[in-house]
Motif scaffolding. Sequence first.
Motif, short mmCIF file in Angstrom:
data_model
loop_
_atom_site.label_atom_id
_atom_site.label_comp_id
_atom_site.label_asym_id
_atom_site.label_seq_id
_atom_site.Cartn_x
_atom_site.Cartn_y
_atom_site.Cartn_z
N TRP A 98 46.84 15.40 -49.56
CA TRP A 98 46.35 14.32 -48.92
C TRP A 98 47.17 13.49 -48.09
N LEU A 99 48.69 13.33 -48.35
CA LEU A 99 49.45 12.84 -47.44
C LEU A 99 49.68 13.83 -46.08
N MET A 100 49.41 15.13 -46.16
CA MET A 100 49.69 15.84 -45.03
C MET A 100 48.26 15.43 -44.08
N LEU A 101 47.06 15.51 -44.78
CA LEU A 101 45.79 15.18 -44.14
C LEU A 101 45.79 13.90 -43.24
N VAL A 102 46.13 12.59 -44.01
CA VAL A 102 46.17 11.73 -43.83
C VAL A 102 47.41 10.96 -42.67
N GLY A 103 48.30 11.55 -42.92
CA GLY A 103 49.61 11.34 -42.08
C GLY A 103 49.29 11.19 -40.63
N PRO A 104 49.03 11.97 -39.99
CA PRO A 104 48.52 12.21 -38.83
C PRO A 104 47.81 11.11 -38.07
N TYR A 105 46.97 10.80 -38.80
CA TYR A 105 46.03 9.70 -38.58
C TYR A 105 46.80 8.17 -38.69
N VAL A 106 47.11 8.12 -39.67
CA VAL A 106 47.99 6.85 -39.74
C VAL A 106 49.23 6.77 -38.78
N ALA A 107 49.98 7.95 -38.35
CA ALA A 107 50.73 7.63 -37.21
C ALA A 107 49.93 7.39 -35.84
N PHE A 108 48.73 8.22 -35.69
CA PHE A 108 47.75 7.81 -34.64
C PHE A 108 47.48 6.37 -34.61
N PHE A 109 46.97 5.93 -35.50
CA PHE A 109 46.19 4.56 -35.40
C PHE A 109 47.37 3.59 -35.25
N THR A 110 48.43 3.90 -35.93
CA THR A 110 49.75 2.73 -35.56
C THR A 110 50.06 2.76 -34.19
N SER A 111 50.16 4.09 -33.63
CA SER A 111 50.47 3.56 -32.23
C SER A 111 49.67 3.15 -31.34
N ILE A 112 48.18 3.58 -31.59
CA ILE A 112 47.06 2.83 -30.85
C ILE A 112 47.25 1.34 -31.04
N LEU A 113 47.37 0.94 -32.37
CA LEU A 113 47.61 -0.49 -32.50
C LEU A 113 48.64 -1.08 -31.68
N ALA A 114 49.91 -0.56 -31.65
CA ALA A 114 51.17 -1.12 -31.09
C ALA A 114 50.75 -1.24 -29.52
N THR A 115 50.13 -0.04 -28.87
CA THR A 115 49.94 0.00 -27.50
C THR A 115 48.92 -1.01 -27.04
N ALA A 116 47.86 -1.34 -28.02
CA ALA A 116 47.00 -2.22 -27.57
C ALA A 116 47.37 -3.60 -27.81
N VAL A 117 48.30 -3.89 -28.80
CA VAL A 117 48.66 -5.21 -28.68
C VAL A 117 49.69 -5.51 -27.29
N ILE A 118 50.51 -4.53 -27.19
CA ILE A 118 51.64 -4.95 -26.02
C ILE A 118 50.76 -4.92 -24.79
#
Length: 335
Positions: free
Chosen positions: A141-161
């Motif tokens: 589950w970590l291998m399956l969920v990990g990419p999306y956690v990294a993806f949405f974290t990057s999206i959120l940081a970019t959107a805020v900035i």
Amino acid sequence: MSSLNESVDNAGGLPVNIVKGTHSQLILFLVFNMWPSHFGLPALLAIVLLSKRVKRHPTFVNFAVAFIIIGFSSSLLVYAGRTTGPEPSRMLCLLQASLLYGMPSIASTAALSLVLQMFFMIKAAYDGVKYLDGDHIIRLWLMLVGPYVAFFTSILATAVIGAANPSRVSRSRRFFYCSLESLPLTNTLTIFSAIILMSTFIMMVWTLVLLYRRVKLARMHGPHAPWTVDVDLSFPYRIMVFGLYIIVSLSLSLLSIQSPSSPVPDLVIASAATGFILVFGTQADILRVLCFWKPPKPHEVSESFHLDLKDAFEDKASLRRSGSDKPLPPRPFPA
């Protein structure tokens, strides 16, 4: 760096057209992104998910889904009719920039997950133990969920900035798509993706070492182990070939973030989804599904060393070479 100073937006000081692309290259970029995400990859996933003769591990499906997301994200300006001409709306441009700034994160982590799963399977075979996903459910589950956690974290940081600095969001800066000028953000994303890519490369080398030792051990045993001759390792080899392609492509993409001038890095990474289809969509089991009207060949050895095919590395043989502390590779399919 001279290209950064060639043209500057007088209103916000934002570099304009730092990527020197042509209209033909724009069309090629869009074709590379749209045909795999809108047709090729959905068709491949349909075969994998619906056909009883084709089995793939969830990390493989995850990787394909990541490319579909990237392709649709790269096509947002097409849907709005804003690939050329006036700048898109700030909201649309920030949306695409946020999604695409998450691209290196989701692509690199999805690649690492697939390579890790391949490594775990081959390491289990090398050690002569049976591998079951059910025994490693948290890791799976970590291998399956990990990419999306990294993806949405990057999206959120970019959107805020980007929301705090709307004048630094534009299409003209990167030519092919909307981007956000923020050196701290791009540096952070670059470092994170570089670490993931380096980890992926290390795991690929480690896997190659295990495969080499395994094949060498089988050959040393001689002709008395006929079941070792037909072991087909095409799927792991395909993963490593494509993994190397992804490492090179994303490395170029990360370099282009730091010093963007040539359109080549964007075109190379855009072609990755097409490469994915060519590498994995041409395996024997998938081709047999596509060519359903052709009868199967007798004594055909399957090319599918699938990461979730339990027969691939089950501990069904206990033959050992005298003096060796490692078991020989088991029969890939039941006799």
